[in-house]
Design a protein around this motif. Sequence first.
Motif, PDB file in Angstrom:
ATOM      1  N   HIS A  38      -1.826  43.141 -23.619  1.00 29.88           N
ATOM      2  CA  HIS A  38      -1.589  43.137 -22.328  1.00 29.88           C
ATOM      3  C   HIS A  38      -1.916  41.973 -21.583  1.00 29.88           C
ATOM      4  N   GLU A  39      -3.100  41.772 -22.349  1.00 30.63           N
ATOM      5  CA  GLU A  39      -4.223  40.549 -21.997  1.00 30.63           C
ATOM      6  C   GLU A  39      -3.804  39.426 -22.725  1.00 30.63           C
ATOM      7  N   ASP A  48       1.642  33.946 -20.675  1.00 30.58           N
ATOM      8  CA  ASP A  48       2.462  33.603 -18.416  1.00 30.58           C
ATOM      9  C   ASP A  48       1.899  32.675 -18.174  1.00 30.58           C
ATOM     10  N   GLY A  49       0.290  32.221 -17.758  1.00 34.52           N
ATOM     11  CA  GLY A  49       0.499  31.934 -16.817  1.00 34.52           C
ATOM     12  C   GLY A  49      -0.295  29.995 -18.367  1.00 34.52           C
ATOM     13  N   LEU A 109       2.387  29.000 -20.421  1.00 31.67           N
ATOM     14  CA  LEU A 109       3.468  28.288 -20.189  1.00 31.67           C
ATOM     15  C   LEU A 109       3.943  27.944 -19.903  1.00 31.67           C
ATOM     16  N   GLU A 110       4.263  28.768 -17.768  1.00 30.88           N
ATOM     17  CA  GLU A 110       3.973  28.549 -16.528  1.00 30.88           C
ATOM     18  C   GLU A 110       3.512  26.964 -16.758  1.00 30.88           C
ATOM     19  N   SER A 111       2.073  26.732 -16.835  1.00 34.42           N
ATOM     20  CA  SER A 111       1.517  25.937 -16.575  1.00 34.42           C
ATOM     21  C   SER A 111       2.496  24.241 -17.369  1.00 34.42           C
ATOM     22  N   LEU A 112       2.878  25.059 -18.390  1.00 35.35           N
ATOM     23  CA  LEU A 112       3.763  23.746 -20.086  1.00 35.35           C
ATOM     24  C   LEU A 112       5.023  23.753 -18.804  1.00 35.35           C
ATOM     25  N   TRP A 113       5.931  24.556 -18.179  1.00 41.47           N
ATOM     26  CA  TRP A 113       6.626  24.694 -17.733  1.00 41.47           C
ATOM     27  C   TRP A 113       6.960  23.463 -16.757  1.00 41.47           C
ATOM     28  N   LEU A 114       6.309  23.837 -15.889  1.00 44.32           N
ATOM     29  CA  LEU A 114       5.307  23.105 -14.657  1.00 44.32           C
ATOM     30  C   LEU A 114       5.601  22.218 -14.957  1.00 44.32           C
ATOM     31  N   MET A 115       4.452  20.736 -16.109  1.00 48.84           N
ATOM     32  CA  MET A 115       5.339  20.007 -16.331  1.00 48.84           C
ATOM     33  C   MET A 115       5.827  19.160 -17.164  1.00 48.84           C
ATOM     34  N   ASP A 116       7.300  20.005 -17.022  1.00 52.33           N
ATOM     35  CA  ASP A 116       7.984  19.895 -17.756  1.00 52.33           C
ATOM     36  C   ASP A 116       8.283  19.503 -18.885  1.00 52.33           C
ATOM     37  N   ALA A 118      15.602  35.644 -18.628  1.00 53.67           N
ATOM     38  CA  ALA A 118      15.221  35.565 -19.407  1.00 53.67           C
ATOM     39  C   ALA A 118      13.159  35.837 -19.412  1.00 53.67           C
ATOM     40  N   TYR A 119      12.540  36.275 -20.145  1.00 55.13           N
ATOM     41  CA  TYR A 119      11.601  35.739 -20.473  1.00 55.13           C
ATOM     42  C   TYR A 119      10.719  36.243 -22.148  1.00 55.13           C
ATOM     43  N   VAL A 120       9.592  36.139 -22.479  1.00 54.46           N
ATOM     44  CA  VAL A 120       9.486  36.312 -23.365  1.00 54.46           C
ATOM     45  C   VAL A 120       8.227  37.244 -23.349  1.00 54.46           C
ATOM     46  N   ILE A 121       7.599  38.076 -24.122  1.00 53.19           N
ATOM     47  CA  ILE A 121       6.629  38.604 -24.971  1.00 53.19           C
ATOM     48  C   ILE A 121       5.289  38.504 -26.005  1.00 53.19           C
ATOM     49  N   PRO A 122       4.653  38.311 -25.425  1.00 50.21           N
ATOM     50  CA  PRO A 122       3.720  37.578 -27.522  1.00 50.21           C
ATOM     51  C   PRO A 122       3.565  39.133 -27.713  1.00 50.21           C
TER      52      PRO A 122
END
Length: 191
Positions: free
Chosen positions: A72-73, A79-80, A82-89, A101-105
Amino acid sequence: MTDPAALDALLRLCPPPADPPPAPDWAAAEKRLGTGLPEDYKRLVEAYGDGLFDETIWLLSPEATADLSNLHEQRTERDGVLESLWLMDEEKPDGLLEEGAYVIPWAFEEGSGAFLYWLVRPGQHPDAWTLLFNEGRGPLWEPHAMRCVDFVLAVLTGTAETAYFGRLYEILKPTAHRFETTAQVIGAPGR
């Protein structure tokens, strides 16, 4: 569906702890995640708990006490990130372009920042999820149409068809395999 032969082969190759932790409360873990989990992952965690295979693959568990190996941690953190990376294109892997769709480590590689994820697609049963390897410090996303146990077994035997782990095991060439619990690793001198 769990392949008992693959798990048996892994257990013979890399013995689990003599005293594994109690099985997680899977219903609570799945409720918190908002989805079921693959059966082979559950059997893997029940046999080994959270920890490190061959100083290479960290197995995450939903009830691990250390954030490092807590499913969970790590999901919240990843999630945070990857979201940052995708916001940076940075480009998303193809499977994540699908709506919902999404990912879970479920594991990560010691020292490199590389993660192993499940690609969760709407309506798809957890046992059918694709594994995704992300190199962590670069754009490589490798899909693997196999289960967790099969992937760990392939990495430990040097038969994984992956750009990353194949090179790693050519260098390491371990003669004996071992699993260390997170408590053993964190408490180990020099770590």
